[in-house]
Design a protein around this motif. Structure first.
Motif: not given
Length: 270
Positions: A14, A16-17, A26, A28, A48, A52
């Motif tokens: 995904i 994330t920013e 990231e 997951t 978490d 990344k």
């Protein structure tokens, strides 16, 4: 047109920013495990603690400067250069690398396409350098990449005491200009404390500062006015930031004592 499959089209990866040309990808779930490491990986993901990566999207208008050795793969019409513009520039970069403990030559990538950086267990921060008064000064080892419009300079400590008493170097890497920088942090953004100073003073016991405004004066001083006062307080020496600007603090632990960055599946404890 380049098509990338298996990175953005499933739940295991995904974004994330996104800021500027940078996207934080990231992972997951990490399914490349053995029966011995499967349980460890499962609980790491629940907390978490995930790998990344930074994905750089270049459109031909601006390049990107990257920490040496950080490139994993690139696709498209992208060329890598050293960014060295002659012997004098090379000498300056070597000198800058020596005093800041950073790699002397950071490759620059230009063109159009995608550039993926190596995975890390560290937390990734995307910062707009123009929002930091006087530039963005970094703790050692935080720099990962920056847009071509961001210039890399050195910031000298305000006094020799900052190095001798605080067991630190005399210089830090400073980013100036307009653009986005990607940083590697031992602490996630949610656990960083931002202290905004307006012609004021911040005193910190230990290496808790992650980064700070270049407009601030940084020294190492006794916590009390006298040696006796410092001894009685039990604090001794403290890092002092004076002036107007911002400081990011890692208040839960020393910014240099958490897990080190990695490009493999092994996380080392410092």
């Amino acid at each position: 047109m380049i098509q990338i499959n298996g990175l953005f089209d499933d739940k295991d990866h995904i974004i994330t920013e996104q800021k500027g040309m940078f996207s934080i990808v990231e992972h997951t779930r990490d399914l490349t495990v053995s029966p011995i490491t499967a349980m460890e990986e499962y609980f790491m993901a629940k907390m978490d603690v995930r790998r990344k990566q930074i994905l750089c999207t270049l459109d031909g208008s601006e390049g990107v400067t990257v920490q040496a050795g950080a490139m994993q793969w690139m696709a498209g019409n992208i060329q890598a250069t050293t960014g060295v513009k002659g012997a004098r520039d090379l000498f300056g970069k070597l000198a800058k690398g020596f005093v800041t403990k950073e790699s002397a030559i950071k490759p620059e990538y230009v063109g159009s396409g995608y550039l993926m950086l190596e995975p890390t267990y560290k937390y990734l921060l995307l910062e707009d350098v123009s929002e930091w008064e006087g530039g963005l000064v970094l703790e050692d080892g935080m720099y990962l990449a920056s847009e071509g419009s961001v210039k890399l300079k050195t910031q000298a400590r305000n006094s020799v005491s900052s190095a001798v008493l605080g067991n630190e170097g005399l210089f830090n890497l400073k980013l100036v200009g307009k653009g986005i920088a990607a940083l590697e942090s031992n602490v996630m953004r949610q656990q960083l404390v931002e202290v905004v100073l307006n012609n004021d003073v911040l005193k910190v016991d230990g290496n808790l500062a992650v980064c700070w405004s270049g407009s601030l004066d940084f020294t190492v001083e006794r916590s009390g006015k006298t040696l006796v006062g410092s001894a009685v307080s039990g604090e001794g020496l403290v890092n002092v930031y004076r002036g107007s600007g911002r400081v990011y603090l890692s208040t839960l632990d020393d910014s240099t004592s958490l897990y080190s960055s990695t490009v493999t599946k092994t996380v080392k404890s410092e």
